[in-house]
Every structure is written in C-alpha cells, then in structure tokens.
Design a protein around this motif. Structure first.
Motif, mmCIF file in Angstrom:
data_model
loop_
_atom_site.group_PDB
_atom_site.id
_atom_site.type_symbol
_atom_site.label_atom_id
_atom_site.label_comp_id
_atom_site.label_asym_id
_atom_site.label_seq_id
_atom_site.Cartn_x
_atom_site.Cartn_y
_atom_site.Cartn_z
ATOM 1 N N LEU A 171 42.896 32.788 40.964
ATOM 2 C CA LEU A 171 42.575 33.877 40.060
ATOM 3 C C LEU A 171 42.338 35.141 40.863
ATOM 4 C CD1 LEU A 171 39.158 34.390 40.131
ATOM 5 C CD2 LEU A 171 39.327 32.102 39.199
ATOM 6 N N GLN A 172 42.288 36.238 40.173
ATOM 7 C CA GLN A 172 41.932 37.520 40.778
ATOM 8 C C GLN A 172 40.504 37.827 40.351
ATOM 9 O OE1 GLN A 172 43.708 39.491 42.841
ATOM 10 N NE2 GLN A 172 45.531 38.226 42.790
ATOM 11 N N ASP A 173 39.618 38.039 41.299
ATOM 12 C CA ASP A 173 38.250 38.399 40.957
ATOM 13 C C ASP A 173 38.084 39.894 41.146
ATOM 14 O OD1 ASP A 173 35.684 38.095 40.075
ATOM 15 O OD2 ASP A 173 35.049 36.765 41.676
ATOM 16 N N GLN A 174 37.357 40.498 40.235
ATOM 17 C CA GLN A 174 37.167 41.942 40.272
ATOM 18 C C GLN A 174 35.842 42.279 40.941
ATOM 19 O OE1 GLN A 174 36.494 44.160 36.565
ATOM 20 N NE2 GLN A 174 38.155 45.492 37.243
ATOM 21 N N TYR A 175 35.913 43.130 41.944
ATOM 22 C CA TYR A 175 34.719 43.636 42.617
ATOM 23 C C TYR A 175 34.283 44.925 41.934
ATOM 24 C CZ TYR A 175 34.650 40.468 46.561
ATOM 25 O OH TYR A 175 34.528 39.361 47.352
ATOM 26 N N ARG A 176 33.000 45.013 41.632
ATOM 27 C CA ARG A 176 32.433 46.193 41.004
ATOM 28 C C ARG A 176 31.080 46.494 41.626
ATOM 29 N NH1 ARG A 176 34.057 47.057 35.529
ATOM 30 N NH2 ARG A 176 32.626 48.821 35.654
ATOM 31 N N VAL A 177 30.594 47.702 41.407
ATOM 32 C CA VAL A 177 29.253 48.068 41.842
ATOM 33 C C VAL A 177 28.297 47.488 40.805
ATOM 34 C CG1 VAL A 177 27.650 49.943 42.343
ATOM 35 C CG2 VAL A 177 30.079 50.171 42.959
ATOM 36 N N MET A 178 27.358 46.663 41.292
ATOM 37 C CA MET A 178 26.403 45.976 40.421
ATOM 38 C C MET A 178 24.986 46.475 40.673
ATOM 39 S SD MET A 178 28.284 43.698 38.847
ATOM 40 C CE MET A 178 29.849 42.865 39.053
ATOM 41 N N VAL A 179 24.212 46.548 39.586
ATOM 42 C CA VAL A 179 22.800 46.931 39.659
ATOM 43 C C VAL A 179 22.026 46.118 38.625
ATOM 44 C CG1 VAL A 179 23.255 49.293 40.454
ATOM 45 C CG2 VAL A 179 23.057 48.823 38.006
ATOM 46 N N ARG A 180 20.709 46.100 38.776
ATOM 47 C CA ARG A 180 19.871 45.457 37.753
ATOM 48 C C ARG A 180 19.923 46.318 36.495
ATOM 49 N NH1 ARG A 180 15.071 48.226 37.283
ATOM 50 N NH2 ARG A 180 14.659 49.627 39.041
ATOM 51 N N ALA A 181 19.664 45.715 35.350
ATOM 52 C CA ALA A 181 19.772 46.416 34.068
ATOM 53 C C ALA A 181 18.830 47.616 33.978
ATOM 54 C CB ALA A 181 19.505 45.446 32.921
ATOM 55 N N GLY A 182 17.685 47.583 34.663
ATOM 56 C CA GLY A 182 16.737 48.695 34.602
ATOM 57 C C GLY A 182 16.940 49.758 35.658
ATOM 58 N N HIS A 183 18.004 49.675 36.404
ATOM 59 C CA HIS A 183 18.287 50.651 37.467
ATOM 60 C C HIS A 183 18.525 52.028 36.839
ATOM 61 C CE1 HIS A 183 20.406 52.686 40.739
ATOM 62 N NE2 HIS A 183 19.923 51.746 41.548
ATOM 63 N N PRO A 184 18.107 53.107 37.516
ATOM 64 C CA PRO A 184 18.310 54.458 36.964
ATOM 65 C C PRO A 184 19.769 54.802 36.630
ATOM 66 C CG PRO A 184 16.778 54.545 38.805
ATOM 67 C CD PRO A 184 17.313 53.138 38.752
ATOM 68 N N LEU A 185 20.732 54.203 37.307
ATOM 69 C CA LEU A 185 22.143 54.497 37.035
ATOM 70 C C LEU A 185 22.773 53.548 36.011
ATOM 71 C CD1 LEU A 185 23.478 55.178 40.658
ATOM 72 C CD2 LEU A 185 22.836 56.860 38.921
ATOM 73 N N ALA A 186 22.032 52.534 35.593
ATOM 74 C CA ALA A 186 22.619 51.449 34.806
ATOM 75 C C ALA A 186 23.265 51.906 33.504
ATOM 76 C CB ALA A 186 21.567 50.380 34.521
ATOM 77 N N ARG A 187 22.726 52.870 32.837
ATOM 78 C CA ARG A 187 23.255 53.277 31.522
ATOM 79 C C ARG A 187 24.055 54.575 31.572
ATOM 80 N NH1 ARG A 187 23.129 48.551 30.182
ATOM 81 N NH2 ARG A 187 21.149 47.585 29.720
ATOM 82 N N THR B 253 32.723 39.954 40.224
ATOM 83 C CA THR B 253 32.144 39.764 38.897
ATOM 84 C C THR B 253 31.790 38.306 38.633
ATOM 85 O OG1 THR B 253 33.346 41.684 38.096
ATOM 86 C CG2 THR B 253 32.561 40.158 36.438
ATOM 87 N N ARG B 254 32.644 37.389 39.043
ATOM 88 C CA ARG B 254 32.391 35.972 38.767
ATOM 89 C C ARG B 254 31.162 35.450 39.501
ATOM 90 N NH1 ARG B 254 36.740 33.495 36.064
ATOM 91 N NH2 ARG B 254 38.530 34.861 35.971
ATOM 92 N N LEU B 255 30.827 36.043 40.621
ATOM 93 C CA LEU B 255 29.650 35.596 41.380
ATOM 94 C C LEU B 255 28.364 35.873 40.619
ATOM 95 C CD1 LEU B 255 28.615 34.405 44.094
ATOM 96 C CD2 LEU B 255 28.443 36.761 44.890
ATOM 97 N N VAL B 256 28.339 36.936 39.841
ATOM 98 C CA VAL B 256 27.122 37.312 39.118
ATOM 99 C C VAL B 256 27.334 37.223 37.604
ATOM 100 C CG1 VAL B 256 26.176 38.681 40.998
ATOM 101 C CG2 VAL B 256 27.687 39.768 39.340
ATOM 102 N N TRP C 119 37.826 46.937 42.499
ATOM 103 C CA TRP C 119 38.935 46.365 43.258
ATOM 104 C C TRP C 119 39.102 44.910 42.879
ATOM 105 C CZ3 TRP C 119 35.125 49.424 45.358
ATOM 106 C CH2 TRP C 119 35.553 50.669 45.835
ATOM 107 N N GLN C 120 40.301 44.396 43.081
ATOM 108 C CA GLN C 120 40.557 42.985 42.846
ATOM 109 C C GLN C 120 40.867 42.295 44.159
ATOM 110 O OE1 GLN C 120 43.222 41.997 39.720
ATOM 111 N NE2 GLN C 120 41.753 42.657 38.203
ATOM 112 N N ARG C 121 40.483 41.020 44.203
ATOM 113 C CA ARG C 121 40.699 40.221 45.404
ATOM 114 C C ARG C 121 41.008 38.797 44.961
ATOM 115 N NH1 ARG C 121 35.984 39.851 49.958
ATOM 116 N NH2 ARG C 121 36.959 38.347 51.312
ATOM 117 N N PRO C 122 42.040 38.175 45.531
ATOM 118 C CA PRO C 122 42.401 36.831 45.068
ATOM 119 C C PRO C 122 41.447 35.750 45.575
ATOM 120 C CG PRO C 122 43.907 37.568 46.779
ATOM 121 C CD PRO C 122 42.985 38.721 46.495
#
Length: 176
Positions: free
Chosen positions: A41-57, A123-126, A145-148
């Motif tokens: 599969l192709q897994d998508q890498y994204r910038v992740m933060v906790r839901a309450g992070h100042p940038l989250a919304r 994304t799949r890791l979290v 980004w995507q990575r196989p």
C-alpha cells in the motif's frame, strides 16, 4: 522493522517475509535478484498534532507557522524527510533547525499527545489516535507525501501453506 536490518535475516532464511516502509535510500534492494518485492500500500505522511494544539483547527497552515513549534521526527524517513526539508527551502525558510529525533514510537506519541510538538508521520501509524479524535492531520498545503509499504520474500522459493495464508491476509488487510 527497517530494511537494512531485515534483509540479511530474510536472505539467511531466519525470516520468511519482511514488511517495511520503503525508505528509497536502501541501495541494492530494488535490483537484488534474490528478492521478490511487492507494494502492499501507499501510506500518506502528514504533519500530525494533538487535537488541542494551537494549529489543530486552522486551515492553510504555512511553513512559517510550522516553525513556531517544536518538532519530533522518527528516524530513517528517507525521501520523505528530504522532501520535507525541501518544502521549507522552497518557502525561503530553513527546515526545523533542531528537531528531536527518536526511534521510539511510544516516546514520539507521548511528546505529541502531551505537548505542542509537531511530527511528520504515516497516517496508518496513528490511525487509532486520529479516529478517536485525539490527534489531527494539519491542513498544511505542500506538507503531504506518500511512501510505499513493501512486502519482501525470497525470489523463486516455494511458499509453505501458512506463509501463503499470511501473505494473503496481509494483502487483504492492505486493501481494507
């Protein structure tokens, strides 16, 4: 595991299968005739933060805004990390100067969950954290980004019935 550690064991018949992220920097694996490789599969890498992070919304988070917070990165991100650093360069900025780096997924999760750390993760890791609403993927244009995810076996060897069932179960799980 990581490819450089798994390949010798696979080739020595200590392992029957190896599943790993393709770092795209592991020389020799793409041309080694002893290996059969398959993209699960192709897994998508994204910038992740906790839901309450100042940038989250926020929508449209800029590269400059990403530099206002501390970073924690996993090890051996390969081409994804190079593209990540290039994205900052393209925006006329230096990449995060001193990101914390760890090989411990648990430590990384703790930093992101309990603080204002940002991380670049598949994304799949979290998936569980995202699904539970504990974490969010930042809306940061250009920072995706995507990575196989690769499955490796030995080329030309017959597979036992249990191994064939395992491989089919992995293929099925990858398509779900």
């Amino acid at each position: 595991g990581i490819l450089p550690e798994l390949m010798p064991a696979l080739l020595a018949r200590e392992l029957d299968v190896a599943v790993t992220m393709n770092s795209m920097t592991d020389a020799g694996t793409d041309s080694d005739p002893r290996l059969h490789r398959e993209v699960l599969l192709q897994d998508q890498y994204r910038v992740m933060v906790r839901a309450g992070h100042p940038l989250a919304r926020q929508s449209g988070v800029s590269a400059a805004q990403l530099l206002e917070y501390p970073w924690v990165l996993g090890r051996r991100l390969g081409a994804v990390e190079l593209a990540f650093r290039q994205r900052f360069h393209d925006a006329g900025l230096e990449a995060p100067p001193q990101p914390m780096e760890t090989a411990s997924t648990e430590f990384l999760r703790a930093l992101v969950s309990e603080g204002d750390y940002l991380s670049l993760l598949p994304t799949r890791l979290v998936h569980a954290e995202l699904r539970a609403g504990l974490w969010v993927r930042l809306d940061a244009p250009g920072f995706s980004w995507q990575r196989p995810v690769m499955l490796y076996t030995r080329e030309g060897e017959p597979q036992s019935a249990p191994l064939a069932r395992l491989l089919q179960a992995m293929r099925n799980a990858a398509t779900e």
